[in-house]
Design an enzyme around this catalytic site. Structure first.
Site, short mmCIF file in Angstrom:
data_model
loop_
_atom_site.label_atom_id
_atom_site.label_comp_id
_atom_site.label_asym_id
_atom_site.label_seq_id
_atom_site.Cartn_x
_atom_site.Cartn_y
_atom_site.Cartn_z
CB CYS A 1 -0.95 0.00 1.19
SG CYS A 1 -1.98 -1.46 1.23
CG HIS B 1 -3.24 3.30 2.32
ND1 HIS B 1 -3.61 2.93 1.06
CD2 HIS B 1 -3.33 2.19 3.10
CE1 HIS B 1 -3.92 1.64 1.07
NE2 HIS B 1 -3.76 1.17 2.30
CG ASN C 1 -6.59 -0.80 1.34
OD1 ASN C 1 -5.89 -0.54 0.37
ND2 ASN C 1 -6.10 -1.13 2.53
O1 UT7 Z 1 -3.76 -1.51 3.59
C1 UT7 Z 1 -3.18 -2.19 4.63
C2 UT7 Z 1 -3.45 -1.48 5.88
N1 UT7 Z 1 -4.62 -2.03 6.49
C3 UT7 Z 1 -5.21 -1.37 7.47
O2 UT7 Z 1 -4.79 -0.26 7.78
C4 UT7 Z 1 -6.34 -2.00 8.20
C5 UT7 Z 1 -6.34 -1.54 9.63
N2 UT7 Z 1 -7.32 -2.22 10.46
C6 UT7 Z 1 -8.65 -1.94 10.39
O3 UT7 Z 1 -9.07 -1.15 9.56
C7 UT7 Z 1 -9.54 -2.57 11.40
O4 UT7 Z 1 -8.76 -3.24 12.36
C8 UT7 Z 1 -10.60 -3.55 10.80
C9 UT7 Z 1 -11.62 -2.77 10.01
C10 UT7 Z 1 -9.92 -4.58 9.93
C11 UT7 Z 1 -11.32 -4.26 11.93
O5 UT7 Z 1 -11.95 -3.30 12.75
P1 UT7 Z 1 -11.71 -3.31 14.34
O6 UT7 Z 1 -12.48 -2.19 14.88
O7 UT7 Z 1 -10.23 -3.30 14.58
O8 UT7 Z 1 -12.35 -4.69 14.74
P2 UT7 Z 1 -11.83 -5.74 15.82
O9 UT7 Z 1 -11.05 -6.79 15.13
O10 UT7 Z 1 -11.20 -5.02 16.96
O11 UT7 Z 1 -13.19 -6.35 16.32
C12 UT7 Z 1 -14.16 -5.55 17.05
C13 UT7 Z 1 -15.44 -6.32 17.17
C14 UT7 Z 1 -15.26 -7.73 17.70
O12 UT7 Z 1 -16.40 -8.05 18.46
P3 UT7 Z 1 -16.35 -7.97 20.06
O13 UT7 Z 1 -15.26 -8.89 20.49
O14 UT7 Z 1 -16.08 -6.52 20.38
O15 UT7 Z 1 -17.72 -8.41 20.49
C15 UT7 Z 1 -15.26 -8.58 16.44
O16 UT7 Z 1 -15.70 -9.87 16.66
O17 UT7 Z 1 -16.04 -6.44 15.87
C16 UT7 Z 1 -16.24 -7.83 15.58
N3 UT7 Z 1 -16.00 -8.01 14.16
C17 UT7 Z 1 -16.95 -7.92 13.24
N4 UT7 Z 1 -18.28 -7.71 13.33
C18 UT7 Z 1 -18.98 -7.66 12.18
C19 UT7 Z 1 -14.81 -8.25 13.56
N5 UT7 Z 1 -15.00 -8.31 12.22
C20 UT7 Z 1 -16.31 -8.12 12.00
C21 UT7 Z 1 -17.12 -8.08 10.85
N6 UT7 Z 1 -18.42 -7.83 10.97
N7 UT7 Z 1 -16.58 -8.24 9.60
#
Ligand code: UT7
Length: 331
Positions: A122, A256, A287
């Site tokens: 990226c 980005h 992305n």
């Molecule tokens: O280009 C390369 C660079 N990439 C990036 O910069 C990506 C950076 N990371 C992110 O954008 C975020 O970490 C994500 C969008 C990938 C994930 O978001 P998050 O807020 O970090 O989610 P998380 O993994 O911390 O999960 C939070 C909650 C969890 O539930 P609980 O434990 O709080 O009840 C997950 O189980 O969201 C839940 N969850 C989802 N719910 C619905 C995780 N994935 C999903 C999903 N749909 N797809």
């Protein structure tokens, strides 16, 4: 000692033009719910993404890259024969060798250009821009065509609820050439191989052959998020410092497009004035890896939100981990 002549070039370089290509297939959040346990609301709130584009019939990394490149060349109004180097930044050309850039150069009618691919995920566009600027200023090519092309949908694991919704396909391209005034600030770039396991390919080619499965992309989203909102935030400030600018001298910010919440954090960190135009193309494109920054640049200029001659901060970051950013004058 025998004297060897050194190449000499112009003092400054700038971006002459930008072009972009998004594939025709629109994939909304609803479509992905057949593969992952999620919701349109969660994806929108946590990332900003409403839809993304994936390649369809007759579209691939070559067609997207050629469209974006032709647009950039035509908009620059230069003679193709004066393009001395073609750089393709990509992580989605699924051939180890040869590189795709020589084929693209030939298809574009650019005879005998130096042509090669780079792999910086990226951050690839900003890495490539640093190279293009140096090539021009060293006099090693009059014009450089830099293309960033990605079809991440081909390595997206549709059943992974941590990544399935994030990525889109597309390409962007710019022409970099000589300038009377400086149009590309010093690059701020680096890498951290200790974090190679944060964004990964599920199997190398040997393992893929053994398992019979095409490798997919994996990511520890939380770790990337943390890095982007702390380390990368500091890097954006270094880009401004390197160019000798204060945040209020900036007109446009093109980070980005990894997550709208990351963009929000970078904005708060830099304390950018509200008048600064901020790229939010993640909402319709997701992305696009290396293609993100030039696609966003093209979208802002095409819509009239940003104007030619304005000062913009661009930064890319991703798998490696790698990052690169610079201040530029918009074409
Ligand atoms: O280009 C390369 C660079 N990439 C990036 O910069 C990506 C950076 N990371 C992110 O954008 C975020 O970490 C994500 C969008 C990938 C994930 O978001 P998050 O807020 O970090 O989610 P998380 O993994 O911390 O999960 C939070 C909650 C969890 O539930 P609980 O434990 O709080 O009840 C997950 O189980 O969201 C839940 N969850 C989802 N719910 C619905 C995780 N994935 C999903 C999903 N749909 N797809």
């Amino acid at each position: 000692m025998t004297e060897i002549l050194a190449s000499r070039g112009p003092q400054y370089a700038r971006i002459y033009s930008v072009g972009a290509a998004a594939p025709s297939r629109v994939i909304d959040n609803e479509y992905l719910l057949q593969f992952i346990d999620s919701s349109d609301e969660w994806i929108t709130q946590r990332t900003g993404i409403k839809e993304r584009r994936w390649i369809g019939e007759g579209e691939n990394i070559e067609t997207l890259s050629l469209t974006a490149a032709n647009q950039a060349i035509e908009r620059a109004g230069i003679d193709r024969a004066e393009i001395g180097a073609v750089i393709l930044s990509t992580i989605s050309h699924y051939h180890q060798t040869p590189a795709l850039a020589p084929k693209l150069a030939t298809r574009l009618g650019i005879p005998d250009a130096a042509a090669y691919d780079i792999s910086a995920a990226c951050a690839g566009f900003c890495y490539g821009l640093a190279q293009a600027e140096s090539i021009v200023r060293a006099g090693q090519a009059t014009y450089v065509l830099l293309i960033a092309g990605e079809t991440i949908s081909e390595i997206t694991n549709l059943t992974d609820r941590g990544t399935a919704f994030l990525f889109g396909d597309g390409a962007g391209a710019v022409i970099v050439g000589p300038s009377e005034t400086n149009g590309i600030g010093p690059v701020v770039w680096g890498s951290d191989g200790a974090q190679e396991g944060v964004i990964w390919q599920t199997a190398d080619w040997h393992a893929a052959v053994e398992s019979g499965e095409f490798p997919k992309l994996g990511m520890d989203g939380r770790a990337v998020f943390k890095w982007a909102t702390s380390f990368i935030a500091q890097a954006t400030k270094k880009c401004l410092d390197g160019a000798g600018l204060a945040p209020d001298q900036l007109d446009v910010f093109i980070p980005h497009q990894a997550n709208d919440r990351i963009t929000d954090t970078l904005l708060r960190y830099l304390k950018l004035p509200e008048s600064v135009v901020v790229a939010r193309t993640i909402r319709q494109y997701g992305n696009n890896s290396a293609a993100t920054v030039p696609m966003a640049m093209d979208a802002l200029l095409s819509s009239g939100e940003a104007k030619s001659g304005q000062t913009a901060l661009i930064i890319g970051f991703g798998a490696g981990l790698v990052y690169a950013g610079q201040v530029i004058t918009l074409p």
